[in-house]
Write an enzyme that holds these catalytic residues in place. Structure first.
Site, PDB file in Angstrom:
ATOM      1  N   LYS A  84     -49.900 123.837  29.047  1.00 63.68           N
ATOM      2  CA  LYS A  84     -48.609 123.460  28.464  1.00 63.68           C
ATOM      3  C   LYS A  84     -48.222 122.031  28.869  1.00 63.68           C
ATOM      4  O   LYS A  84     -47.304 121.444  28.346  1.00 63.68           O
ATOM      5  CB  LYS A  84     -47.530 124.458  28.878  1.00 63.68           C
ATOM      6  CG  LYS A  84     -47.774 125.861  28.318  1.00 63.68           C
ATOM      7  CD  LYS A  84     -46.726 126.841  28.821  1.00 63.68           C
ATOM      8  CE  LYS A  84     -46.991 128.297  28.440  1.00 63.68           C
ATOM      9  NZ  LYS A  84     -46.654 128.625  27.044  1.00 63.68           N
ATOM     10  N   THR A 119     -42.684 130.134  20.778  1.00 63.65           N
ATOM     11  CA  THR A 119     -41.514 130.629  20.058  1.00 63.65           C
ATOM     12  C   THR A 119     -40.286 129.827  20.482  1.00 63.65           C
ATOM     13  O   THR A 119     -39.335 129.707  19.719  1.00 63.65           O
ATOM     14  CB  THR A 119     -41.280 132.133  20.328  1.00 63.65           C
ATOM     15  OG1 THR A 119     -41.458 132.368  21.744  1.00 63.65           O
ATOM     16  CG2 THR A 119     -42.254 132.995  19.566  1.00 63.65           C
ATOM     17  N   LYS A 130     -36.931 128.088  18.424  1.00 60.65           N
ATOM     18  CA  LYS A 130     -35.513 128.198  18.830  1.00 60.65           C
ATOM     19  C   LYS A 130     -34.859 126.816  18.888  1.00 60.65           C
ATOM     20  O   LYS A 130     -33.716 126.637  18.463  1.00 60.65           O
ATOM     21  CB  LYS A 130     -35.406 128.884  20.192  1.00 60.65           C
ATOM     22  CG  LYS A 130     -35.871 130.334  20.169  1.00 60.65           C
ATOM     23  CD  LYS A 130     -36.102 130.909  21.569  1.00 60.65           C
ATOM     24  CE  LYS A 130     -36.895 132.208  21.468  1.00 60.65           C
ATOM     25  NZ  LYS A 130     -37.445 132.656  22.760  1.00 60.65           N
TER      26      LYS A 130
HETATM   27  C1  F58 Z   1     -47.679 133.997  24.512  1.00 60.18           C
HETATM   28  N1  F58 Z   1     -48.439 134.741  25.474  1.00 60.18           N
HETATM   29  C2  F58 Z   1     -48.425 132.803  23.961  1.00 60.18           C
HETATM   30  N2  F58 Z   1     -48.641 135.924  27.449  1.00 60.18           N
HETATM   31  O1  F58 Z   1     -48.862 131.985  25.018  1.00 60.18           O
HETATM   32  C3  F58 Z   1     -47.486 132.030  23.051  1.00 60.18           C
HETATM   33  O2  F58 Z   1     -48.146 130.961  22.455  1.00 60.18           O
HETATM   34  C4  F58 Z   1     -46.945 132.968  21.967  1.00 60.18           C
HETATM   35  O3  F58 Z   1     -45.944 132.332  21.237  1.00 60.18           O
HETATM   36  C5  F58 Z   1     -46.358 134.219  22.591  1.00 60.18           C
HETATM   37  O4  F58 Z   1     -47.290 134.846  23.435  1.00 60.18           O
HETATM   38  C6  F58 Z   1     -45.933 135.223  21.545  1.00 60.18           C
HETATM   39  O5  F58 Z   1     -46.958 135.442  20.627  1.00 60.18           O
HETATM   40  C7  F58 Z   1     -47.838 135.265  26.559  1.00 60.18           C
HETATM   41  O6  F58 Z   1     -46.634 135.168  26.711  1.00 60.18           O
HETATM   42  C8  F58 Z   1     -48.235 136.464  28.617  1.00 60.18           C
HETATM   43  O7  F58 Z   1     -47.087 136.395  29.011  1.00 60.18           O
HETATM   44  C9  F58 Z   1     -49.264 137.190  29.437  1.00 60.18           C
HETATM   45  C10 F58 Z   1     -48.827 138.624  29.664  1.00 60.18           C
HETATM   46  C11 F58 Z   1     -49.797 139.359  30.569  1.00 60.18           C
HETATM   47  C12 F58 Z   1     -49.981 138.632  31.846  1.00 60.18           C
HETATM   48  C13 F58 Z   1     -50.412 137.216  31.620  1.00 60.18           C
HETATM   49  C14 F58 Z   1     -49.439 136.472  30.730  1.00 60.18           C
END
Ligand code: F58
Length: 797
Positions: A533, A635, A639
């Site tokens: 990021k 997302t 926003k």
């Molecule tokens: C996110 N993933 C993506 N994963 O990085 C982001 O680009 C996208 O907009 C969002 O999902 C929704 O589709 C994400 O947030 C996690 O938080 C993982 C969960 C399990 C543990 C490791 C992090």
């Protein structure tokens, strides 16, 4: 509901539910009383929706997610139920501060970031659309850790949102499901009996999720882990007091924390147990409901759609097959067919280190029958496709992405670019075998929380201009476009943004004791802290700008406030160093008499949903600067645009679609494309070359390296500087020069206030498409094959 009725309801609950009177009641008591009063209104609508779903024999959507980052619920409920007026009047009458009540509610942080927040937005949109749906998650006792800074370093503290009673949930002790682990399997022909060696109970807690205008309500069902046999009285009487409570403590561990540190063996084990616990309880519950209505399991795909949010619940495939085949006697291949037609899978990341795998030994020990079934599923898939090397189980591990793919009828990415990259990279071979399976469903955000509720000034201006249909038909925001040519209207738009910035400035002054000028550019980067990021690229640009101001303090600089927010995973050392660096920089820069008029760095701790609601409406500039190809969607980017911020960003994730919608001329684009990143990365020495070519970058790096922000420990940030100089996998150095250029374009553009405001307003007008209502409609059409119930408007009744 009149304000008098609301007041009476609040007082009733204060006395009879909270057991307090108006004299002794604390803020907490008033908040609970108000919450119950509002909840009462929701419950009738919720029951009605539930009854209708049964009576009309509707297909239901089940959203299985290990995370729901729901945030505060009271204001959301008041707004969706259209009770603001009566609540505000009633509170005024009672002499209670609205702000104080709202702020008193703990943030329910049952998620890490985007993935969990998406699940929460989806729940709200499903309810708004009248789609019969249910969310299944875990009721973590401690959600995401609370972040504090100690000498600039991130310190984690447990979050205890359940410390106080939670007003929104209903415990359902009668919904208690046995979940087994371990033990042995006895095969009888193709089928088998599984005799687990350990059994826990999953107990349900239901939270109603109410849609816009209270027209429909769905349920978020969270599972709590309980012991099979509670307290051991015999042991206790023998004097073994601690041991007597052991089963309880062991079970509690399972639903205790969100995302246990999986660097240890115990942590890994606990995470896999959580995943199976959550999934197995949810599948049982889904089948129980289905079987109460229908007697032919072959109808399951017609009446239920199970969406798995990333691979965390991907064991759903084998578990459903196990029940259908082993327990209900359906032929194996048919069972797989039924499961596949019911299940679909959303992928949220292409980062190789984030694609889940489980060692076969662990999986075989904890879930012996599932391990066998996974091999049979692989075997069937090989026969179906004539391949021999695309197994979920290979190299000693179970690859959950492959399992998810094989066991789903649809697999989706979360933004157009991400979906295309899925097809050409991680799922390339599987995609060639199943070209119809991968679909795109670009993410969205609920405009109720992320515009109407968090930005009342802008929302009122919008509603005054085009009516309030936009709230659940966000594409209506397009109707604002003609207004953006009207100087008088643009002045009102600017006034709303400015007032939001003043509010934020006051909050920053009060809570962080930093004074910022609301006329500066409010430049915000809020999200999890991660190398991809590239918060450190933003930090380097900040240093370069600071040095330039110092060289020439009277050159008429455009004032900026650089605002950061976000948590680093507790074991992600590099990310924690980034946090520390930002805080060290803030200390030096904010007290620099030469520059502080022009540049401030602000990093409020503990970024969460509520803080996002405070920051986003006050942003001028949204930082979406990930290495192209790495951010699946984002997302937060949506926003910010929706709230009238301009974006500086790369061609990554949904930025691509944001730029298409708002217009390339209204977006500060920089950096390499995903393709260019891949080629460039292969060229040895790219970082060194980029540094040699850009003296600003070289100087910024040198300033960190020589202890410019850590004089007491000059080598403190060698991990970051060494990595950027020699390795730089995420292309911070190679993208820096163009990023700097784009930032100076921002300065130039900000000088023309009216033009900036026009473009900001165009962002709001053109990003209604990013409503999660649109996303959910997409899933309904392409993935779930389901229709919403026709809705009755409360206001019209
Ligand atoms: C996110 N993933 C993506 N994963 O990085 C982001 O680009 C996208 O907009 C969002 O999902 C929704 O589709 C994400 O947030 C996690 O938080 C993982 C969960 C399990 C543990 C490791 C992090």
């Amino acid at each position: 509901m009149t304000s008098a009725e609301m007041k009476a309801a609040i007082l009733h609950h204060l006395v009879y539910t909270q057991g307090k009177d108006a004299v002794t009641a604390k803020t907490y008591d008033w908040r609970m009383a108000l919450s119950y009063a509002v909840r009462d209104k929701i419950v009738d609508r919720w029951f009605e929706a539930t009854r209708r779903a049964y009576a009309e024999k509707r297909k239901r959507v089940y959203y299985l997610s290990l995370e729901f980052l729901i945030g505060r619920l009271l204001k959301d409920a008041i707004i969706n139920m259209r009770l603001e007026e009566s609540v505000l009047d009633a509170l005024k009458d009672l002499g209670i501060e609205w702000e104080e009540i709202i702020e008193d509610e703990p943030d329910a942080a049952l998620g890490n970031g985007g993935l969990g927040r998406l699940a929460a937005c989806f729940m709200e949109s499903q309810a708004t659309l009248g789609l019969p749906a249910m969310g299944y998650g875990i009721r973590y006792e401690n959600g995401l850790f609370r972040q504090r800074f100690e000498d600039g370093r991130q310190v984690e503290e447990p979050e205890d949102w359940l410390n106080q009673a939670h007003a929104w949930e209903f415990a359902r002790p009668e919904v208690s499901i046995d979940i087994g682990f371990g033990g042995h399997v006895q095969e009888i022909g193709s089928r088998a009996n599984w005799y687990p060696s350990e059994v826990l109970i999953a107990r349900a807690h239901d939270t109603p999720v109410i849609g816009w205008k209270g027209r429909w309500g769905n349920t978020l069902r969270l599972w709590e882990a309980r012991p099979m046999h509670g307290f051991d009285l015999a042991r206790f009487n023998r004097g073994d007091h601690t041991a007597a409570a052991e089963p309880e403590a062991m079970a509690r561990t399972l639903s205790r924390v969100l995302y246990p540190d999986d660097h240890t063996e115990q942590g890994k084990e606990l995470r896999l147990k959580q995943e199976f616990f959550h999934t197995a309880a949810s599948i049982r519950d889904i089948l129980r409901r289905f079987e109460s209505e229908y007697d032919d399991l072959r109808l399951l795909p017609k009446k239920a759609a199970i969406q798995i949010n990333d691979t965390h619940p991907a064991i759903a495939g084998p578990e459903l097959v196990r029940i259908l085949h082993d327990e209900r006697g359906i032929d194996f291949e048919e069972a797989v067919g039924i499961a596949r037609n019911t299940i679909s899978y959303t992928n949220h990341t292409l980062l190789p280190e984030a694609l889940e795998t489980w060692g076969e030994a662990r999986m075989g020990r904890l879930l012996p029958r599932h391990m066998q079934l996974i091999d049979r599923i692989d075997d069937l898939h090989r026969r179906e496709t004539g391949t021999h090397d695309l197994n979920a189980h290979h190299d000693g591990k179970v690859h959950m992405g492959t399992l998810g793919f094989i066991m789903a009828h649809k697999v989706n990415g979360v933004a157009a670019l991400h979906t295309e990259l899925m097809k050409s990279t991680v799922f390339k071979d599987l995609h060639e075998l199943h070209p119809e399976k991968i679909v795109n469903e670009t993410n969205g955000v609920t405009p109720r929380r992320w515009l109407l509720s968090c930005n009342p000034r802008l929302s009122s201006l919008i509603t005054d201009s085009i009516g309030d249909n936009w709230v659940d038909h966000a594409e209506d925001l397009k109707k604002l476009e003609p207004f953006t040519e009207d100087a008088g209207w643009i002045e009102k738009f600017t006034a709303a943004k400015h007032a939001n910035k003043v509010d934020l400035s006051n909050w920053i002054a009060e809570t962080l004791e930093i004074s910022v000028d609301p006329d500066s550019i409010f430049d915000i980067q809020v999200k999890r802290i991660h190398e991809y990021k590239r918060q450190h690229m933003n930090l380097l640009e900040t240093i370069a700008y600071w040095l330039e101001i110092r060289d020439n303090p009277n050159a008429g600089w455009t004032p900026r406030v650089k605002i950061f927010g976000g948590k680093a995973f507790p074991n992600y050392i590099y990310a924690k160093e980034m946090v520390h660096l930002a805080n060290d920089m803030a200390k030096v820069m904010n007290s620099d008499p030469l520059t502080s008029r022009f540049l401030k760095v602000v990093f409020p701790p503990n970024y969460n949903v509520s803080l996002a609601e405070r920051l986003i409406p006050a942003a001028d500039l949204s930082e979406q600067i990930s290495t192209a190809g790495k951010e699946a969607s984002g997302t937060g980017n949506m926003k910010f645009s929706l709230n009238g911020a301009l974006t500086i960003g790369t061609l990554d994730g949904a930025n691509v679609e944001i730029r298409e919608l708002v217009g390339a001329e209204n977006f500060f684009l920089f950096g390499m494309t995903a393709e260019e990143v891949m080629t460039h990365r292969a060229e040895a020495g790219h970082a060194a070359r980029a540094i040699a070519a850009d003296p600003r970058l070289a100087r910024a790096l040198e300033t960190i390296r020589s202890g410019g922000f850590s004089p007491e420990e000059p080598g403190r940030y060698h991990m970051i500087t060494d990595n950027l100089t020699h390795h730089d996998y995420f292309m911070v150095c190679s993208d820096f020069t163009d990023y700097w250029r784009a930032q100076r374009d921002v300065d130039a553009a900000f000088a023309d206030k009216a033009e900036w405001a026009r473009v900001a307003a165009l962002n709001t007008a053109r990003t209604g498409w990013f409503s999660s209502d649109r996303t959910i409609r997409g899933y309904m059409r392409d993935v779930w094959d389901v229709e919403a119930a026709p809705l009755v408007d409360l206001a019209a009744e």
